[in-house]
Design a protein around this motif. Structure first.
Motif, PDB file in Angstrom:
ATOM      1  N   PHE A  12       4.580  -9.955 -14.577  1.00  0.00           N
ATOM      2  CA  PHE A  12       3.734 -11.122 -14.780  1.00  0.00           C
ATOM      3  C   PHE A  12       2.564 -11.102 -13.815  1.00  0.00           C
ATOM      4  N   THR A  13       1.506 -11.807 -14.186  1.00  0.00           N
ATOM      5  CA  THR A  13       0.318 -11.949 -13.349  1.00  0.00           C
ATOM      6  C   THR A  13       0.395 -13.305 -12.674  1.00  0.00           C
ATOM      7  N   THR A  14       0.082 -13.349 -11.378  1.00  0.00           N
ATOM      8  CA  THR A  14       0.161 -14.588 -10.613  1.00  0.00           C
ATOM      9  C   THR A  14      -1.240 -15.141 -10.357  1.00  0.00           C
ATOM     10  N   TRP A  15      -1.281 -16.345  -9.819  1.00  0.00           N
ATOM     11  CA  TRP A  15      -2.550 -16.962  -9.407  1.00  0.00           C
ATOM     12  C   TRP A  15      -2.848 -16.660  -7.939  1.00  0.00           C
ATOM     13  N   ASP A  16      -1.953 -15.979  -7.271  1.00  0.00           N
ATOM     14  CA  ASP A  16      -2.102 -15.654  -5.850  1.00  0.00           C
ATOM     15  C   ASP A  16      -3.007 -14.429  -5.707  1.00  0.00           C
ATOM     16  N   ALA A  17      -4.205 -14.633  -5.182  1.00  0.00           N
ATOM     17  CA  ALA A  17      -5.170 -13.531  -5.053  1.00  0.00           C
ATOM     18  C   ALA A  17      -4.659 -12.414  -4.139  1.00  0.00           C
ATOM     19  N   ARG A  18      -3.811 -12.747  -3.182  1.00  0.00           N
ATOM     20  CA  ARG A  18      -3.285 -11.731  -2.267  1.00  0.00           C
ATOM     21  C   ARG A  18      -2.110 -10.958  -2.876  1.00  0.00           C
ATOM     22  N   HIS A  19      -1.444 -11.564  -3.848  1.00  0.00           N
ATOM     23  CA  HIS A  19      -0.295 -10.936  -4.511  1.00  0.00           C
ATOM     24  C   HIS A  19      -0.389 -11.216  -6.009  1.00  0.00           C
ATOM     25  N   PRO A  20      -1.305 -10.534  -6.694  1.00  0.00           N
ATOM     26  CA  PRO A  20      -1.596 -10.872  -8.089  1.00  0.00           C
ATOM     27  C   PRO A  20      -0.604 -10.362  -9.139  1.00  0.00           C
ATOM     28  N   ARG A  21       0.344  -9.544  -8.744  1.00  0.00           N
ATOM     29  CA  ARG A  21       1.292  -8.975  -9.720  1.00  0.00           C
ATOM     30  C   ARG A  21       2.709  -9.280  -9.290  1.00  0.00           C
ATOM     31  N   GLY A  22       3.571  -9.523 -10.282  1.00  0.00           N
ATOM     32  CA  GLY A  22       4.944  -9.862  -9.944  1.00  0.00           C
ATOM     33  C   GLY A  22       5.960  -9.245 -10.878  1.00  0.00           C
ATOM     34  N   PHE A  28       9.845 -10.712  -6.969  1.00  0.00           N
ATOM     35  CA  PHE A  28       8.821 -10.633  -5.940  1.00  0.00           C
ATOM     36  C   PHE A  28       7.425 -10.550  -6.528  1.00  0.00           C
ATOM     37  N   LYS A  29       6.427 -10.848  -5.665  1.00  0.00           N
ATOM     38  CA  LYS A  29       5.010 -10.700  -5.997  1.00  0.00           C
ATOM     39  C   LYS A  29       4.435  -9.664  -5.035  1.00  0.00           C
ATOM     40  N   THR A  30       3.435  -8.922  -5.499  1.00  0.00           N
ATOM     41  CA  THR A  30       2.867  -7.850  -4.687  1.00  0.00           C
ATOM     42  C   THR A  30       1.410  -7.610  -5.066  1.00  0.00           C
ATOM     43  N   GLN A  31       0.710  -6.896  -4.198  1.00  0.00           N
ATOM     44  CA  GLN A  31      -0.681  -6.544  -4.477  1.00  0.00           C
ATOM     45  C   GLN A  31      -0.762  -5.327  -5.393  1.00  0.00           C
ATOM     46  N   GLU A  32       0.209  -4.439  -5.273  1.00  0.00           N
ATOM     47  CA  GLU A  32       0.222  -3.228  -6.094  1.00  0.00           C
ATOM     48  C   GLU A  32       1.106  -3.441  -7.327  1.00  0.00           C
ATOM     49  N   LEU A  33       1.240  -2.451  -8.142  1.00  0.00           N
ATOM     50  CA  LEU A  33       2.155  -2.559  -9.271  1.00  0.00           C
ATOM     51  C   LEU A  33       3.585  -2.631  -8.738  1.00  0.00           C
ATOM     52  N   PRO A  34       4.394  -3.532  -9.272  1.00  0.00           N
ATOM     53  CA  PRO A  34       5.771  -3.650  -8.786  1.00  0.00           C
ATOM     54  C   PRO A  34       6.547  -2.338  -8.817  1.00  0.00           C
ATOM     55  N   SER A  35       6.354  -1.527  -9.850  1.00  0.00           N
ATOM     56  CA  SER A  35       7.085  -0.249  -9.932  1.00  0.00           C
ATOM     57  C   SER A  35       6.709   0.686  -8.780  1.00  0.00           C
TER      58      SER A  35
END
Length: 59
Positions: A12-22, A28-35
């Motif tokens: 999923f895509t988040t609204w958190d600019a520092r952690h846009p992917r989840g 968890f949410k992260t800046q990079e691709l979760p995989s």
């Protein structure tokens, strides 16, 4: 072969600019691709990958 998070039902895509992917499966949410984070952290490919349901197809 690397897992494509964009084709996974847990991504999923988040609204958190520092952690846009989840990842809903790992929670968890992260800046990079979760995989990529899973691979870097565990040394293994993501084991939670599930393909997204295609439009118009019911399971």
């Amino acid at each position: 072969m690397a897992v494509n998070c964009f084709k996974c039902r847990h991504f999923f895509t988040t609204w958190d600019a520092r952690h846009p992917r989840g990842c809903k499966a790992y929670g968890f949410k992260t800046q990079e691709l979760p995989s990529a984070l899973v691979k870097r952290s565990s040394g293994m490919e993501c084991l939670k990958f599930e393909p997204k349901q295609e439009e118009g197809h019911k399971r």
